[in-house]
Structure formats: C-alpha cells, structure tokens
Design a protein around this motif. Structure first.
Motif, mmCIF file in Angstrom:
data_model
loop_
_atom_site.group_PDB
_atom_site.id
_atom_site.type_symbol
_atom_site.label_atom_id
_atom_site.label_comp_id
_atom_site.label_asym_id
_atom_site.label_seq_id
_atom_site.Cartn_x
_atom_site.Cartn_y
_atom_site.Cartn_z
ATOM 1 N N VAL A 1 64.583 -12.517 129.307
ATOM 2 C CA VAL A 1 63.903 -13.354 129.720
ATOM 3 C C VAL A 1 62.497 -13.458 128.302
ATOM 4 C CG1 VAL A 1 61.679 -13.646 130.491
ATOM 5 C CG2 VAL A 1 63.932 -12.896 132.014
ATOM 6 N N SER A 2 62.405 -12.592 127.512
ATOM 7 C CA SER A 2 61.477 -12.473 126.520
ATOM 8 C C SER A 2 62.478 -13.120 125.219
ATOM 9 C CB SER A 2 61.674 -10.965 125.589
ATOM 10 O OG SER A 2 62.190 -10.386 125.091
ATOM 11 N N LEU A 3 63.913 -13.509 125.590
ATOM 12 C CA LEU A 3 64.361 -13.794 124.348
ATOM 13 C C LEU A 3 64.353 -15.307 124.645
ATOM 14 C CD1 LEU A 3 66.969 -11.929 123.981
ATOM 15 C CD2 LEU A 3 65.281 -12.023 122.833
ATOM 16 N N ILE A 4 64.884 -15.864 126.014
ATOM 17 C CA ILE A 4 64.548 -17.157 126.612
ATOM 18 C C ILE A 4 63.411 -18.053 126.259
ATOM 19 C CG2 ILE A 4 65.001 -18.879 128.732
ATOM 20 C CD1 ILE A 4 67.298 -16.313 129.577
ATOM 21 N N ARG B 1 63.682 -16.469 120.101
ATOM 22 C CA ARG B 1 63.774 -15.359 119.073
ATOM 23 C C ARG B 1 64.362 -14.358 119.742
ATOM 24 N NH1 ARG B 1 59.459 -12.423 116.486
ATOM 25 N NH2 ARG B 1 60.124 -12.832 114.504
ATOM 26 N N PHE B 2 65.339 -13.505 118.516
ATOM 27 C CA PHE B 2 65.927 -12.659 118.050
ATOM 28 C C PHE B 2 67.502 -12.901 119.426
ATOM 29 C CE2 PHE B 2 61.754 -10.342 117.981
ATOM 30 C CZ PHE B 2 62.391 -10.066 116.648
ATOM 31 N N LEU B 3 67.871 -14.369 119.888
ATOM 32 C CA LEU B 3 69.192 -14.485 120.109
ATOM 33 C C LEU B 3 70.153 -14.014 119.554
ATOM 34 C CD1 LEU B 3 67.897 -18.897 120.935
ATOM 35 C CD2 LEU B 3 68.517 -16.216 123.296
ATOM 36 N N VAL B 4 70.507 -13.755 118.426
ATOM 37 C CA VAL B 4 71.220 -13.524 117.303
ATOM 38 C C VAL B 4 70.846 -12.434 117.847
ATOM 39 C CG1 VAL B 4 72.001 -13.296 115.269
ATOM 40 C CG2 VAL B 4 70.742 -14.996 115.437
ATOM 41 N N ALA B 5 70.834 -11.132 117.660
ATOM 42 C CA ALA B 5 70.350 -9.913 118.384
ATOM 43 C C ALA B 5 71.045 -9.790 119.900
ATOM 44 C CB ALA B 5 69.179 -9.210 118.204
ATOM 45 N N GLY C 1 81.813 -11.834 126.507
ATOM 46 C CA GLY C 1 82.295 -11.346 125.550
ATOM 47 C C GLY C 1 82.675 -11.874 124.484
ATOM 48 N N LEU C 2 84.095 -12.611 125.196
ATOM 49 C CA LEU C 2 84.818 -13.972 124.284
ATOM 50 C C LEU C 2 83.869 -14.654 123.354
ATOM 51 C CD1 LEU C 2 88.191 -13.764 125.753
ATOM 52 C CD2 LEU C 2 87.810 -12.845 124.374
ATOM 53 N N TRP C 3 82.740 -15.266 124.810
ATOM 54 C CA TRP C 3 81.635 -16.439 123.868
ATOM 55 C C TRP C 3 81.027 -15.948 123.013
ATOM 56 C CZ3 TRP C 3 78.515 -18.624 128.582
ATOM 57 C CH2 TRP C 3 78.188 -20.056 128.194
ATOM 58 N N ALA C 4 80.323 -14.384 122.949
ATOM 59 C CA ALA C 4 79.831 -13.776 121.872
ATOM 60 C C ALA C 4 80.470 -13.844 120.493
ATOM 61 C CB ALA C 4 79.129 -12.594 122.290
ATOM 62 N N LEU C 5 82.041 -13.421 120.891
ATOM 63 C CA LEU C 5 82.876 -13.127 119.915
ATOM 64 C C LEU C 5 83.079 -14.502 119.353
ATOM 65 C CD1 LEU C 5 84.334 -10.890 117.960
ATOM 66 C CD2 LEU C 5 86.336 -11.395 119.960
ATOM 67 N N GLY D 1 67.390 -17.100 113.653
ATOM 68 C CA GLY D 1 68.167 -17.969 113.813
ATOM 69 C C GLY D 1 68.264 -17.890 115.023
ATOM 70 N N TYR D 2 68.948 -19.704 116.222
ATOM 71 C CA TYR D 2 68.902 -19.923 116.758
ATOM 72 C C TYR D 2 70.195 -20.868 116.970
ATOM 73 C CZ TYR D 2 68.208 -22.576 121.044
ATOM 74 O OH TYR D 2 67.891 -22.894 122.306
ATOM 75 N N SER D 3 70.611 -21.145 118.476
ATOM 76 C CA SER D 3 72.436 -21.468 118.421
ATOM 77 C C SER D 3 71.828 -22.018 119.913
ATOM 78 C CB SER D 3 73.594 -21.042 118.184
ATOM 79 O OG SER D 3 73.432 -19.920 118.600
ATOM 80 N N VAL D 4 72.621 -23.452 120.678
ATOM 81 C CA VAL D 4 72.821 -23.659 121.745
ATOM 82 C C VAL D 4 73.016 -22.690 122.832
ATOM 83 C CG1 VAL D 4 73.221 -25.607 123.713
ATOM 84 C CG2 VAL D 4 71.228 -25.984 121.675
ATOM 85 N N SER D 5 74.687 -22.639 121.727
ATOM 86 C CA SER D 5 76.072 -21.674 122.010
ATOM 87 C C SER D 5 75.017 -20.463 122.797
ATOM 88 C CB SER D 5 76.517 -21.210 121.950
ATOM 89 O OG SER D 5 78.192 -20.885 121.994
ATOM 90 N N GLY D 6 74.371 -19.581 121.449
ATOM 91 C CA GLY D 6 73.884 -18.611 122.131
ATOM 92 C C GLY D 6 72.643 -18.534 122.937
ATOM 93 N N HIS D 7 72.095 -19.564 123.248
ATOM 94 C CA HIS D 7 71.267 -19.500 124.236
ATOM 95 C C HIS D 7 71.533 -20.157 125.903
ATOM 96 C CE1 HIS D 7 67.001 -21.247 124.938
ATOM 97 N NE2 HIS D 7 67.396 -20.973 126.563
ATOM 98 N N LEU D 8 72.901 -20.492 125.435
ATOM 99 C CA LEU D 8 73.381 -20.299 126.601
ATOM 100 C C LEU D 8 74.217 -19.225 127.415
ATOM 101 C CD1 LEU D 8 74.916 -23.552 126.082
ATOM 102 C CD2 LEU D 8 73.473 -23.799 129.027
ATOM 103 N N LEU D 9 74.746 -18.481 126.218
ATOM 104 C CA LEU D 9 74.891 -17.091 126.544
ATOM 105 C C LEU D 9 74.488 -16.433 126.928
ATOM 106 C CD1 LEU D 9 77.364 -15.177 126.395
ATOM 107 C CD2 LEU D 9 76.644 -14.541 124.175
#
Length: 252
Positions: free
Chosen positions: A127-130, A134-138, A60-64, A80-88
């Motif tokens: 898994v589909s996002l990884i 795509r849709f990592l921001v979602a 939760g805090l990671w996403a926020l 939209g893409y970010s390494v942090s989002g992918h790791l999360l």
C-alpha cells in the motif's frame, strides 16, 4: 499513467480480491484426491493451496517477465517505475487481502497465524508503494519469490494427495531447493544489502527496511523447516505423527 493514479489502484486491488474469490469458488468445484476427500479437515487447505498456486504462477512469471523486459529498472530500485510493476503490486495486494480474509472467515487463524503476519507485512508495504510510487522495483524483485512458491506449493499438494510416485516428489524436492535459492534467498539477500547500504532509515525507507528484516527471519525459519523435512528428516523434532489438517504453512 504514473505514480499518482491512486483511485484506479484501489479499483485494481478490489478487482484482484474479487478475482481470487472467484478462483476460490472454482477450486471448490474441482475434484479432490481421495486422500483429501477422506479427511474433511484437509478440504479447506487443498482449496486454499490451489488458489495460492494460481497466484504464484501468475505473479511469479509476471515479475520475471517484467524485469527481463525492462532490465533498466534494476539500476533504480528506489525510484524506478513501470506500469507493469504497479499493476503487479496491485494484483498481489488483492491476493494477500483475499487470502487473509479466507483464513479468518474459515476459522484457520490459529493454524495459519504466520501467514496472517506475513500478509499484514506485505499489504502494508505494498500500500505504501502504491501511494508513493517508490520502491516498486524492490517489490518486483521480492515477488520473484512466487516462482519458488510454485514448486513449494506443488510439494505440499503432493504430500496432501499421497500421490504414489516417489520419483515425482524427489524430482520436485531438488527443483524446489534450487528455486528457493535462486528466487527466494538471492533476491532477499540482495535487497537486504541494498536497503541497509543505500536507503535512508527514516519514513518509508525505515518502514520497508524493518519489514524486510522481519521477512529475512521468516524466510530463514522456513528454509530450516524445508531442509529438516526433505533432506535431514532425522533432525525433525516433535513432528512424528503430526497431522496436516488445517496447517497452511510448511510444517513437516
């Protein structure tokens, strides 16, 4: 790193599964409240909730923080893409896999079948996002729900432990309601509107939209349970004298 780093992602998900397995062993070594010790059937649920609480706090805090640190991501929910989002997403995928295995191997599938359905939806979507990137921001927006889960889990832990502090439960009850609206209902409503309006109903878009609509129904059902239990107890049906042993979900 970019959306194509699939092999490292498998290792990250596996590492997350192992991490939560280790946290589960730590939870079993911690002292339990007397109300839990006196009812052996509650032990698994207590341990499971402690691990769930750890995931909620971290995810939760990671996403926020990730969305606060990179607000520009919100302008491109699809690509939209970010390494942090992918790791999360990898981190939370590992938790959902671990929790599913924990439920199954501890013979709690019948009492926790709703969690298994939820986790299957989350794992397949993540898994589909990884794979596509795509849709990592979602996914990051959806994982804001873990902020709400912090207080929902505290609620369940307080009920199980029979903490002699009505004021603490009452305070958490109202905080929990506010957080439910802010971090569970609001992101869910926005993403449902966005997907129905802007995402093509084919391929991955169709799959994620269907998942999202099923999640909408589940969230509304849980919200109804929460309101009946904490704010309109006279409307509860069939829960008088019901035991919570083994129940993972919000039942009463």
């Amino acid at each position: 790193m970019g959306p194509g780093w699939r092999a490292p992602s498998v290792a990250l998900v596996g590492g997350s599964v192992a991490l939560f397995g280790a946290l589960g062993r730590v939870a079993r070594a911690l002292p339990q409240p007397a109300a839990v010790r006196s009812r052996p059937g509650r032990a698994w649920r207590w341990w499971n909730l402690l691990v769930s609480f750890a995931h909620s706090v971290l995810a939760g805090l990671w996403a926020l923080f990730s969305l606060w640190h990179s607000p520009e991501l919100l302008s491109d929910i699809q690509d939209g893409y970010s390494v942090s989002g992918h790791l999360l997403v990898c981190f939370s995928s590992g938790y959902f896999i671990h929790d599913s295995l924990d439920i199954i191997f501890n013979h709690q599938s019948r009492s926790s079948w709703e969690y298994l359905v939820h986790h299957a939806m989350a794992i397949s979507a993540f898994v589909s996002l990884i794979i596509t990137g795509r849709f990592l921001v979602a996914a990051m927006l959806l994982l804001l729900v873990e902020v709400s889960n912090i207080f929902l889990t505290i609620r369940m832990l307080l009920k199980m432990s029979n903490v002699p502090s009505p004021a603490l439960y009452e305070a958490n009850k109202y905080i929990n309601l506010v957080m439910y609206f802010a971090f569970r209902l609001a992101p869910q409503v926005y993403l449902t509107w966005y997907f129905l309006r802007y995402v093509e109903v084919q391929g991955q878009g169709a799959f994620l939209t269907a998942n999202l609509l099923m999640l909408d129904a589940m969230i509304l059902m849980y919200f109804s349970r929460l309101l009946r239990s904490d704010f309109f107890p006279s409307l509860r049906q069939g829960s008088a004298g019901r035991d919570v042993d083994g129940e993972k979900f919000l039942i009463d």
